[in-house]
Design an enzyme around this catalytic site. Structure first.
Site, mmCIF file in Angstrom:
data_model
loop_
_atom_site.group_PDB
_atom_site.id
_atom_site.type_symbol
_atom_site.label_atom_id
_atom_site.label_comp_id
_atom_site.label_asym_id
_atom_site.label_seq_id
_atom_site.Cartn_x
_atom_site.Cartn_y
_atom_site.Cartn_z
ATOM 1 N N GLY A 1 -22.631 -31.785 45.963
ATOM 2 C CA GLY A 1 -23.918 -32.921 45.279
ATOM 3 C C GLY A 1 -23.207 -34.063 43.925
ATOM 4 O O GLY A 1 -21.627 -34.054 44.416
ATOM 5 N N SER A 2 -23.531 -34.232 43.203
ATOM 6 C CA SER A 2 -22.738 -35.023 42.790
ATOM 7 C C SER A 2 -21.566 -34.843 41.516
ATOM 8 O O SER A 2 -21.164 -33.673 41.096
ATOM 9 C CB SER A 2 -23.863 -35.677 40.593
ATOM 10 O OG SER A 2 -24.149 -35.236 40.049
ATOM 11 N N VAL B 1 -22.441 -32.671 37.957
ATOM 12 C CA VAL B 1 -23.159 -31.286 38.496
ATOM 13 C C VAL B 1 -22.037 -30.865 38.676
ATOM 14 O O VAL B 1 -21.781 -29.538 38.259
ATOM 15 C CB VAL B 1 -24.065 -31.571 39.172
ATOM 16 C CG1 VAL B 1 -25.022 -30.545 39.605
ATOM 17 C CG2 VAL B 1 -25.429 -32.632 38.559
ATOM 18 N N GLY B 2 -20.989 -30.932 39.301
ATOM 19 C CA GLY B 2 -20.366 -30.500 40.239
ATOM 20 C C GLY B 2 -19.126 -29.745 39.138
ATOM 21 O O GLY B 2 -18.861 -28.612 39.580
ATOM 22 N N GLU C 1 -18.128 -30.154 47.033
ATOM 23 C CA GLU C 1 -18.263 -31.476 48.192
ATOM 24 C C GLU C 1 -18.251 -32.722 47.037
ATOM 25 O O GLU C 1 -20.020 -32.139 47.115
ATOM 26 C CB GLU C 1 -19.029 -31.142 49.327
ATOM 27 C CG GLU C 1 -18.530 -30.331 50.511
ATOM 28 C CD GLU C 1 -16.971 -30.535 50.456
ATOM 29 O OE1 GLU C 1 -16.994 -32.441 51.065
ATOM 30 O OE2 GLU C 1 -16.242 -30.384 51.026
ATOM 31 N N CYS D 1 -22.627 -40.107 50.689
ATOM 32 C CA CYS D 1 -21.502 -39.794 49.842
ATOM 33 C C CYS D 1 -20.320 -40.677 50.541
ATOM 34 O O CYS D 1 -19.451 -41.229 49.792
ATOM 35 C CB CYS D 1 -20.644 -38.304 49.888
ATOM 36 S SG CYS D 1 -20.528 -37.539 51.606
HETATM 37 P P1 NAP Z 1 -27.154 -33.283 41.944
HETATM 38 O O1 NAP Z 1 -27.512 -34.035 41.190
HETATM 39 O O2 NAP Z 1 -25.585 -33.510 42.222
HETATM 40 O O3 NAP Z 1 -27.687 -32.091 42.718
HETATM 41 C C1 NAP Z 1 -27.455 -31.334 43.400
HETATM 42 C C2 NAP Z 1 -28.089 -30.243 44.198
HETATM 43 O O4 NAP Z 1 -27.836 -29.713 42.011
HETATM 44 C C3 NAP Z 1 -29.409 -30.394 43.801
HETATM 45 O O5 NAP Z 1 -29.988 -29.044 44.657
HETATM 46 C C4 NAP Z 1 -29.883 -30.271 42.374
HETATM 47 O O6 NAP Z 1 -31.118 -29.054 42.101
HETATM 48 C C5 NAP Z 1 -28.453 -29.522 41.912
HETATM 49 N N1 NAP Z 1 -28.276 -28.479 40.778
HETATM 50 C C6 NAP Z 1 -28.092 -29.547 39.434
HETATM 51 N N2 NAP Z 1 -27.712 -29.363 37.917
HETATM 52 C C7 NAP Z 1 -27.340 -28.070 38.717
HETATM 53 C C8 NAP Z 1 -26.985 -26.675 37.736
HETATM 54 N N3 NAP Z 1 -26.346 -26.788 36.594
HETATM 55 N N4 NAP Z 1 -27.528 -25.651 38.576
HETATM 56 C C9 NAP Z 1 -27.580 -25.535 39.704
HETATM 57 N N5 NAP Z 1 -27.979 -26.477 40.513
HETATM 58 C C10 NAP Z 1 -28.179 -27.779 39.453
HETATM 59 O O7 NAP Z 1 -26.954 -34.904 43.200
HETATM 60 P P2 NAP Z 1 -28.196 -35.602 44.289
HETATM 61 O O8 NAP Z 1 -28.495 -36.197 43.544
HETATM 62 O O9 NAP Z 1 -29.006 -34.437 45.114
HETATM 63 O O10 NAP Z 1 -27.192 -36.012 45.150
HETATM 64 C C11 NAP Z 1 -26.145 -37.311 45.768
HETATM 65 C C12 NAP Z 1 -24.977 -36.415 44.989
HETATM 66 O O11 NAP Z 1 -24.573 -35.780 46.269
HETATM 67 C C13 NAP Z 1 -24.394 -38.422 45.496
HETATM 68 O O12 NAP Z 1 -22.813 -37.814 43.747
HETATM 69 C C14 NAP Z 1 -23.293 -37.802 46.361
HETATM 70 O O13 NAP Z 1 -22.346 -38.238 46.371
HETATM 71 C C15 NAP Z 1 -23.113 -36.123 46.493
HETATM 72 N N6 NAP Z 1 -22.400 -35.999 47.807
HETATM 73 C C16 NAP Z 1 -21.784 -35.404 48.002
HETATM 74 C C17 NAP Z 1 -21.326 -34.813 49.271
HETATM 75 C C18 NAP Z 1 -20.312 -34.545 49.961
HETATM 76 O O14 NAP Z 1 -20.181 -34.227 50.959
HETATM 77 N N7 NAP Z 1 -18.600 -35.496 49.280
HETATM 78 C C19 NAP Z 1 -22.016 -35.131 50.177
HETATM 79 C C20 NAP Z 1 -23.576 -35.300 50.126
HETATM 80 C C21 NAP Z 1 -24.185 -35.672 49.295
HETATM 81 P P3 NAP Z 1 -32.162 -29.819 40.831
HETATM 82 O O15 NAP Z 1 -32.682 -31.250 40.850
HETATM 83 O O16 NAP Z 1 -33.445 -29.207 40.267
HETATM 84 O O17 NAP Z 1 -31.507 -30.778 39.509
#
Ligand code: NAP
Length: 480
Positions: free
Chosen positions: A226-227, A230-231, A248, A282
């Site tokens: 994810g982002s 958050v990571g 990731e 990503c």
């Molecule tokens: P995100 O906002 O970081 O959310 C990812 C996941 O984390 C969601 O299921 C979200 O659920 C959960 N989450 C958020 N806060 C949390 C917490 N405090 N505790 C536990 N879980 C939590 O990312 P996104 O908008 O879905 O995806 C886009 C991002 O992912 C981009 O930055 C992209 O670059 C990255 N990404 C990286 C890769 C890689 O392999 N490097 C691959 C794909 C995407 P909620 O919505 O309920 O908060």
């Protein structure tokens, strides 16, 4: 309209204390499903079920795990059309992307199946006479996977297939934007004969169950995609209990185009990397750093590619640009573009939206003074940056807090070698796109893009614990 329940302990369960969420198709706005979202009590049930499955699954023989994963791959392929339609409807994926993701996920399941028989240890040099010394790999225990919305199937499968293959029960918390796809994975595994508790899928809002799952002592590892923001917050939480994590995260992926490389071919590679899945990738090619002599011809070629992409209904075979899944995402994208244009960038094409559709956009003359040079966009926007020479291109490439994927286009072997070694990214591809994934290659980033590597044996290493085991088979005299 489908109703999706939680999958916990081998059974489909109504939630006990969470909401039942309306799940809308981002392209049509239609209500496509109702999904039970997990509350705290449901998360507790998933933790208990996974924990209870630990002993049996952890001691299951490799061929048992292998067979399960192979059967899951077969089921996934048999359901490829149905899963493709679900992906289009729930995530706004264009057909080519949805189909590719489903078939790619079946491939990952097969690679993970093969890895089950390759979890090897090592016989080590003894440290004393009469000692047998070994390094052995053991399952970790319960693994929690948290996944994003953009590749909701394959990113989850890349985690759970290897964890399950390594003997670890798994809890998946899919994104609330794509919960049905997460639950469809449970359907696939159930049809493949999954033992109860080995995979539990609990869509839920992070503010309700996020901390609860991450903090629970029964969870031995958190694998997150994810982002970066958050990571980082999850890594910090997990660090308080010294819990293993894999991250990731996001990227602002550079592609360097040197003057010897053809502008037309470079534009083909750039357009795919920048606009696949509306740039919600990503590894999207979001900073294209072009050497001076080919800068103008490259920009013109890229604009032609961008303007040739069909924007529209993701169900149609020739659509490349489907809708953005996040409502009002256009406001953020418009803001980045306005900032860049205000500081001197050229808007060569795009920069407009209609409902959830955003047109492929090319900005030229982007510099490090602009937000878009540094911030992830996660939409169909790419920036062209002018470089004086190869060393200047390298400096621009590394002037970023992210370090996920990078590409370099040149036929000059000396420069290819020297630059690629110095490009700060977890993945560097010469004469290819930044958006490259391989099932057995180590995939992951450096800097703000995270740590840990996914794929093949690298995943197996991550999901197992390496233990030093000695047996003193002859009498040994203690020092005192
Ligand atoms: P995100 O906002 O970081 O959310 C990812 C996941 O984390 C969601 O299921 C979200 O659920 C959960 N989450 C958020 N806060 C949390 C917490 N405090 N505790 C536990 N879980 C939590 O990312 P996104 O908008 O879905 O995806 C886009 C991002 O992912 C981009 O930055 C992209 O670059 C990255 N990404 C990286 C890769 C890689 O392999 N490097 C691959 C794909 C995407 P909620 O919505 O309920 O908060």
């Amino acid at each position: 309209m489908r109703e999706y329940k939680l999958y916990i302990g081998g059974a489909w369960q109504d939630n006990t204390d969470g909401e039942v969420m309306d799940d809308f198709n981002p392209a049509t706005g239609e209500l496509m499903a109702r999904v039970h979202m997990a509350g705290a009590a449901d998360a507790e049930k998933a933790l208990a079920a996974a924990h209870a499955a630990r002993a049996v699954w952890g001691s299951a023989q490799p061929d048992v795990r292998e067979r399960l994963l192979l059967r899951a791959a077969d089921v996934m392929e048999a359901r490829a059309e149905e899963l493709t339609e679900l992906m289009i409807a729930e995530s706004g994926s264009a057909r080519y992307k949805a189909r590719g993701e489903v078939l790619g996920s079946a491939g990952v399941l097969r690679v993970a199946a093969g890895e089950c028989r390759r979890v090897h240890g090592e016989v080590l040099q003894p440290t004393a006479a009469g000692q047998v010394s070994m390094a052995v790999r053991a399952p970790l225990g319960v693994v929690l996977g948290i996944t994003p919305f953009n590749y909701p199937l394959i990113l989850a499968v890349k985690k759970l297939a290897y964890a399950i293959g390594a003997g670890d029960p798994f809890i998946l918390k899919p994104s609330p934007l794509t919960p049905a796809i997460g639950l469809a994975i449970a359907e696939v595994f159930e049809a493949a004969g999954l033992p109860a508790g080995v995979l539990n899928v609990v869509p839920g809002r992070s503010e309700v169950i996020g901390d609860l799952l991450v903090d629970d002592p029964r969870v031995k590892m958190v694998t997150f995609t994810g982002s970066s923001a958050v990571g980082r917050s999850i890594a910090v939480r997990a660090a308080r209990d010294l819990k293993k994590v894999a991250m990731e995260l996001g990227g602002k992926n550079p592609m360097i185009v040197l003057a010897d490389y053809g502008a037309e071919k470079a534009a083909d590679i750039a357009a795919y990397g920048a606009f696949c899945h509306q740039g919600q990738v990503c590894m999207a090619t979001s900073r294209i750093i072009v050497e001076e002599p080919v800068y103008e011809t490259f920009c013109a070629a890229l604009v032609r590619r961008a303007e040739g992409l069909k924007v529209g209904d993701p169900r149609e075979e020739d659509t490349i640009i489907g809708p953005l899944i996040q409502p009002n995402k256009w406001e953020f994208i418009d803001g980045q573009i306005a900032d860049a244009v205000g500081k001197g960038a050229g808007l060569l094409t795009g920069g407009r939206h209609e409902g959830p559709w955003y047109w492929p956009t090319v900005l030229s003359g982007v510099t490090p003074e602009m937000r878009i040079f540094h911030e992830e966009t996660f939409g169909p926007v790419t920036s062209v940056v002018r470089a004086r020479d190869a060393e200047h291109a390298l400096a621009l490439c590394n002037d970023n807090e992210y370090g996920l994927s990078a590409a370099l286009l040149t036929h000059d072997l000396e420069k290819a070698w020297s630059l690629s070694l110095r490009m700060e990214a977890g993945m560097v591809h010469v004469n290819d796109t930044t958006f490259l994934s391989g099932t057995t290659a180590p995939s992951g980033g450096v800097k703000f893009s995270g740590f840990g590597r996914e794929g093949g044996r690298y995943s197996m290493e991550d999901f197992t614990e390496l233990k030093w085991l000695t047996m003193q088979v002859e009498d040994k005299k203690m020092p005192f």
